[in-house]
Write a protein that holds these residues in place. Structure first.
Motif: not given
Length: 364
Positions: A109-114, A152-163
């Motif tokens: 997430x940090x890499x993509x935000x950068x 991609x950021x939205x997808x990672x945030x969704x995956x974080x909720x599942x993790x």
């Protein structure tokens, strides 16, 4: 980085606790494996069969101050990583898996935000220096990349909720009432004007100090409350005790997590916990909390019979207040003590907790 981001995440095993009068059954959501706690023994069910292991040794919980003594010396628990027993190992591994996956996702997430920030700057510069207007395809490609990065950021945030490790706890109706009583009493206890973690207790040389105190304690003000652990999603929030000289304690129905960091923690079966409550007579040299009761007075310098030592000209009276103390110990090395200015709230919580703990142990 490919902006058609599709990171495969593994499903973190969930944990289901069912609390009934027969005790606790704990099922870890991995196909073919579960752990069930009952009255007489613990059974580990696997695809290859059912194996009996010895039951945990019973630990008596008491509320009578007559059989409780204050510990001497430093009061702290061993490293939390050393206290998890075999029955709780599966739960710990599920939490560690969730944390590892969340750490990897947060790195992505940090890499993509950068990268997104760089793309947005590049788009701005394309307009400032006009080449994005002169060659529209350049700006178009940058915009497409920005859109993919945002997705991609939205997808990672969704995956974080599942993790997260999902912890589902169910109660028999009457036992739920007992736990609700524990939680309500805990909330009331958390409103105590003063809460201390007692970190050491030493015998006082009264012949030298001429003090009425027989024990000198070192204690630090802390907080308690309802607070969750990031890597766990539970339908019942834990009771949190801040620890001044070690890992914090999170009380879930059935087990306790001693949590130092996301990588260093241990899990204690609640059946192993020796929970004790006792009243404490404390010579209060500071400000008496508004919810504490003064039960007596003493002198700064006293004789053995409690009378003021008249050799000291500036001798003065000091209030003795009654605080409530809770000690938490296990054979594996947990050793914690808390004091509360609100004695009645501490007593009420202790009674409710011991009553609920009897259910955990299959006492009735």
């Amino acid at each position: 980085m490919a902006w058609s981001y599709r990171k495969r995440i593994k499903i973190i095993p969930g944990v289901h606790l069912n609390i009934s009068r027969k005790g606790i059954s704990t099922n870890i959501g991995v196909k073919g494996a579960s752990v069930t706690f009952g009255h007489d023994a613990t059974y580990v069910n696997t695809v290859s069969g059912r194996h009996k292991v010895p039951p945990p040794r019973p630990v008596k919980s008491v509320a009578s101050p007559a059989v409780v003594t204050l510990p001497q010396g430093n009061i702290f628990s061993i490293a939390p990583a050393e206290i998890t027993n075999q029955d709780m190992q599966g739960v710990k591994e599920a939490i560690l898996s969730a944390h590892q996956q969340r750490r990897e996702l947060n790195h992505d997430l940090q890499q993509i935000k950068l990268a997104l920030k760089g793309s947005q700057s590049q788009l701005t510069l394309s307009y400032v220096f006009l080449y994005g207007l002169i060659v529209p395809s350049i700006a178009k490609k940058i915009k497409e990349r920005i859109a993919a990065q945002k997705m991609a950021i939205e997808e990672i945030n969704q995956e974080l909720e599942k993790s997260r490790m999902e912890l589902d706890i169910s109660f028999d109706a009457d036992i739920l009432q007992k736990y609700e009583a524990v939680k309500a009493a805990f909330v009331q206890l958390s409103h105590s004007k003063k809460i201390w973690d007692v970190t050491s207790a030493m015998q006082e040389n009264r012949r030298v100090t001429r003090s009425a105190a027989s024990t000198v304690v070192d204690k630090r003000e802390v907080r308690i409350g309802i607070q969750s652990i990031e890597d766990i999603y539970a339908n019942v929030e834990p009771l949190w005790f801040k620890n001044a000289n070690g890992a914090d304690l999170y009380f879930y129905p059935g087990f306790i997590i001693m949590y130092d960091t996301k990588d260093r923690f241990g899990i204690i079966d609640m059946k192993e916990l020796q929970f004790n409550f006792l009243p404490v007579r404390f010579i209060e040299r500071g400000v008496v909390p508004s919810d504490a009761k003064v039960i007596d007075y003493t002198w700064d310098k006293v004789n053995k019979n409690g009378a003021p030592d008249k050799r000291f000209r500036d001798n003065f009276q000091i209030p003795i207040v009654r605080y409530g103390a809770i000690t938490l110990r296990t054979a594996a090395g947990v050793n914690e003590e808390y004091e509360f200015s609100n004695y009645e709230a501490a007593e009420l919580f202790s009674e409710a907790f011991i009553d609920f703990q009897k259910v955990i142990k299959g006492g009735y």
